[in-house]
Design an enzyme around this catalytic site. Structure first.
Site, PDB file in Angstrom:
ATOM      1  N   TYR A  58       0.846  -1.195   0.000  1.00 55.79           N
ATOM      2  CA  TYR A  58       0.000   0.000   0.000  1.00 55.79           C
ATOM      3  C   TYR A  58       0.878   1.240   0.000  1.00 55.79           C
ATOM      4  CZ  TYR A  58      -4.212  -2.738   0.927  1.00 55.79           C
ATOM      5  OH  TYR A  58      -5.259  -3.625   0.818  1.00 55.79           O
ATOM      6  N   GLU A  59       0.462   2.254  -0.745  1.00 54.52           N
ATOM      7  CA  GLU A  59       1.311   3.440  -0.874  1.00 54.52           C
ATOM      8  C   GLU A  59       1.492   4.162   0.457  1.00 54.52           C
ATOM      9  OE1 GLU A  59      -0.665   5.534  -3.989  1.00 54.52           O
ATOM     10  OE2 GLU A  59      -2.207   6.356  -2.708  1.00 54.52           O
ATOM     11  N   SER A  60       0.646   3.842   1.432  1.00 59.15           N
ATOM     12  CA  SER A  60       0.812   4.423   2.764  1.00 59.15           C
ATOM     13  C   SER A  60       2.007   3.837   3.510  1.00 59.15           C
ATOM     14  CB  SER A  60      -0.456   4.203   3.583  1.00 59.15           C
ATOM     15  OG  SER A  60      -0.815   2.837   3.567  1.00 59.15           O
ATOM     16  N   GLY A  61       2.664   2.829   2.965  1.00 59.33           N
ATOM     17  CA  GLY A  61       3.894   2.333   3.584  1.00 59.33           C
ATOM     18  C   GLY A  61       3.827   0.916   4.111  1.00 59.33           C
ATOM     19  N   ILE A  74      -6.647   3.756   2.727  1.00 58.35           N
ATOM     20  CA  ILE A  74      -5.284   3.340   2.414  1.00 58.35           C
ATOM     21  C   ILE A  74      -4.381   3.458   3.630  1.00 58.35           C
ATOM     22  CG2 ILE A  74      -4.225   5.520   1.701  1.00 58.35           C
ATOM     23  CD1 ILE A  74      -3.709   4.024  -0.950  1.00 58.35           C
TER      24      ILE A  74
END
Lengths: 262, 274, 274, 262
Positions: A58-61, A74
């Site tokens: 996930y682009e949130s890390g 997200i």
């Protein structure tokens, strides 16, 4: 449980079949870059059906998140709690995405053109009116550039599948074969546009999106009428296999959990 | 070392009219309470910076305090559009909103450059699309070793960065955990830093997956329990998803928004001063 | 997912004659056991990469396996010179050693570029000194926004990176903690990755300040308790400072070194093959 | 306890006074970039005497380390255990050093020239002989560029204080005033060269190192004889105040702990 439009207890509606088709497209993938919404539904469904070992990034890390329910955003806490590693947002984009470590990226779109380029920035509303504002690029330009391959998911309608984008947010296949290589885009780009009527895929010679698959009961004519350019068909147009009971059950469980928590 | 301050005082001293302000947090730990204090104090003509300007920036924009937005994705996550943002962009209400628009990768690297004291960062991005021609902060550089042309993005160096964290100690050392997004970079890129925290503790306990920002890179810490609501603080609260859903109706209508602003924040919509 | 392998097999399969190999670890977690296995197998004509080529690289260089060294500081920390390194550079014994010499900041950024899939990295470095003219991997770029000229360093992309960590699970997920140096970047920059670990555990326990490398970025994991000796593995061992001090005498003398190599590693000094 | 050369139980030897002088030079500093060896001794002594709140930043990634004994190496476990934060080596150099967050950097040197430029790379050994190899740059070029100010520590001898460097590893003041600005080096550069005889500081007008301070009992002539260029003196040459009992006790405790652990 209120199933999606056209669905019954044992038959999938068109949205459900779109979601299941998106999950199926992840078979064989090792890693998937996941946005919230349908991509997250499909990726989490794939982990329960076609791709049990799929690594969700996930682009949130959150790297290797294994949510027990569908995350609502997200940045859902469940993602960090279940991840193999939590890293910073710059690290996700630089070391993991740009580093070429992600097999599949999912993208939604307001507009997709016949070469699978994407607009998520603005919509032209005609002379004298300011353009309608969309959310913008998010991670899309670099997801489409760097993932091994890209799946687009969009509702099949002339306003979404358009002859010309009002704004080019994200390059799919540019104006045709060779454009990705010319631009130095490392990944293969979009390999399928999954809709609620079927699937379009780029023609191997022209990179133009052609109809390759229809949901059961959907005609070529209906798909053509719902496409903003004169849609060609592949030599063979297959019929999407109906969902298995296991697929349908897993999908509905995922979505009802999410609803309950809302 | 950071001063432990009252939120009102800290906002008033650190954030000024015309400042470039970054309030960061990727769904998690979004500094809503500080933003509402900015609205109450009417600090205006701001350039706001944020990868995902969600409801927090919709509120600041709707209040008429924002001249320019630097961002990469502006929506209400899982719900839909940001109506105050759209109204400002499409109709100039309550004031026109200038945009500097990037991709997530570009924004993240702009913070990295700022934190690193460099004027720009390099990425393989933006290729072929329409974004570079609309932004003065996207350019190119050529690799001196391979000849490849890559995107260059200008460093972000906010006047003030505001974040919310779980804990600080009495020396102002800040500890956050869970998804920590781009907060470290946003803090280190800024000239001044304000951190609101759930709790001030005597001693910070090491904890897996967390990060510590030393007090000497922070100007002020304010204890604001629930300061991230309606977002969440892992270990303290959960996300108020209903608030985000309900925001859609509140924000669709200028009158409903204005009522919300008065009753919930205690402020009116500001006209443009300049 | 990473294969759990015997060290001998893993080294033999992953590291080949002529490879560019990075063995990283900043005083902590240095992969000595893997290096000794490279010596035993006589894998040669290597280009070795390391920010701080200390005793581990002195041993590989002395054994005659190294054609080129890419580095930023070559000493025996707290003790003095690396005599095998000096003998190779000054006298070509047992073979000449080509150098590509950087600063720490440059080396660290070269790994960052490699991990990021970029051909180069930018830093404000090397200015005014003699290093740039001696290295083909230091150049300049000009900021397209400010006109400032900055240093550019070429990405490092080792054929193999070898690190030592505290733990792995049976799927090859690797966990290290304490000072973790540049190991993540060195791993992600490499084409192949070998990790030796103190212990293979059923489940990795989250732990403050640690980092996890997913098994799918690692090719092989070998369980080698004490594999970082004479350096240390936080939580498992302490640094053997006497070994580093004693190394000074062993390494000053070619004959003493040759005896050490035979008795302690079970290998002879190799002549240059090419 | 075997005190350093020339020292007695209550009087400091020249090396001890050099170390104490280095610690004194940290008074008023908030943050210090610490290399192992004398810089680490001085910085840890300063935390016990002149600069109790001094934040020690080690290039191995320990920020705010508070070691209870003198670390034996830059990667000593004690550093991570006592630090406020442990970060990666790239982060130390990019966000913390290059980011302009460090007040004082310490550098050792094999050769220092009259404008405080430094060589730690190689020593010319005359015609027909290959140069003698030194460890190399380490962090020095960027420490000297980016720290607010730099302290050099070197033994006072003609082979260390040389008229011309055999290799310019690290720029101090280049060839004189204005050179740092011309090269775009953000920090002030070297403000003192602390030796076992006294202290040299750059002349405010010429940036040439001049003698400004001598240890008790050391003559100007002796310092000149130990310098490889014609050493000038400042208008006033002060005498280093002898160490206080607290300074000497703290220093000796630090060093004896380190010895015992060896």
């Amino acid at each position: 449980m209120s199933a999606a439009g056209g669905a019954t207890a044992t038959e999938a509606g068109p949205d459900e079949l779109m979601e299941i088709n998106a999950a199926r497209a992840l078979a064989g993938a090792r890693t998937c870059f996941v946005g919230i919404g349908l991509p997250s539904t499909a990726a989490n469904l794939a982990r329960r059906t076609t791709a049990p070992g799929l690594v969700l990034i996930y682009e949130s890390g959150a790297i290797g998140a294994k949510p027990s329910r569908l995350p609502l955003s997200i940045g859902d806490g469940e993602l960090a709690d279940t991840a193999d590693a939590v890293v910073s947002v710059p690290e996700v984009f630089n070391y993991w995405l740009q580093g070429g470590r992600i097999d599949v990226g999912f993208l939604g779109a307001a507009q997709v053109d016949r070469h699978a380029n994407v607009n998520t920035t603005l919509i032209d509303r005609g002379p004298g009116r300011p353009p309608g504002r969309l959310p913008g690029a998010g991670g899309a330009p670099e997801i489409a550039a760097s993932c091994g391959r890209v799946l687009l998911v969009v509702r099949h309608a002339p306003r979404h599948l358009v002859p010309r984008l009002d704004f080019v947010t994200t390059i799919g296949h540019g104006s045709g074969p060779g454009d990705r290589a010319g631009l130095g885009l490392p990944g293969r780009g979009p390999v399928a546009v999954i809709t609620d009527l079927g699937v379009l895929r780029p023609d191997p010679d022209t990179a133009e999106l052609v109809l390759t698959e229809l949901h059961p009961g959907v005609t070529v004519e209906r798909a053509r009428a719902a496409t903003g350019w004169p849609l060609r068909t592949a030599a063979t147009v297959t019929t999407t296999p109906p969902p298995t009971p296991a697929e349908l059950t897993a999908l509905r469980e995922l979505k009802s959990q999410a609803k309950e928590e809302r | 070392m950071a001063d432990i301050r009252d939120l009102r005082e800290a906002v008033g001293e650190l954030i000024h009219d015309g400042d470039t302000v970054a309030m960061e947090g990727f769904t998690h730990l979004i500094p809503y309470a500080a933003a509402h204090e900015v609205i109450r104090q009417g600090i205006t003509d701001l350039t706001l910076v944020r990868m995902t300007p969600d409801v927090i920036y919709d509120q600041l924009i709707g209040a008429g305090l924002v001249a320019k937005l630097v961002f990469s994705w502006g929506g209400n996550p899982g719900v839909g559009s940001l109506h105050r943002f759209r109204d400002a962009v499409e109709n100039g209400w309550p004031r026109p909103l200038e945009l500097d628009e990037h991709s997530h990768a570009g924004m993240a690297n702009r913070y990295v450059a700022g934190a690193s004291g460099l004027p720009f960062a390099v990425l393989r991005g933006y290729r072929g699309g329409d974004m570079p021609e609309r932004s003065a902060t996207i350019s190119t550089v050529t690799c001196p070793f391979t000849g490849e042309e890559l995107a260059a993005v200008a460093a972000l160096t906010p006047d003030v960065t505001v974040i919310h964290a779980q804990q600080a100690d009495r020396a102002g050392n800040v500890r956050l955990w869970g998804l920590t997004g781009v907060q470290k970079e946003a803090v280190l890129a800024a000239r001044r830093v304000l951190v609101t925290v759930e709790e001030i503790v005597d001693e910070l306990t090491p904890r897996p997956g967390g990060l510590t920002l030393p007090g000497w890179v922070v100007d002020a810490v304010a204890e604001v329990p629930g300061g991230a609501h309606p977002s969440y603080a892992a270990g303290y609260s959960t996300r108020d998803n209903a608030y985000y859903r309900d925001w859609d109706a509140v924000s669709r209508d200028r009158a409903a928004f204005t009522v919300w602003l008065e009753t919930e924040v205690g402020a009116g919509v500001r006209a443009v001063r300049r």
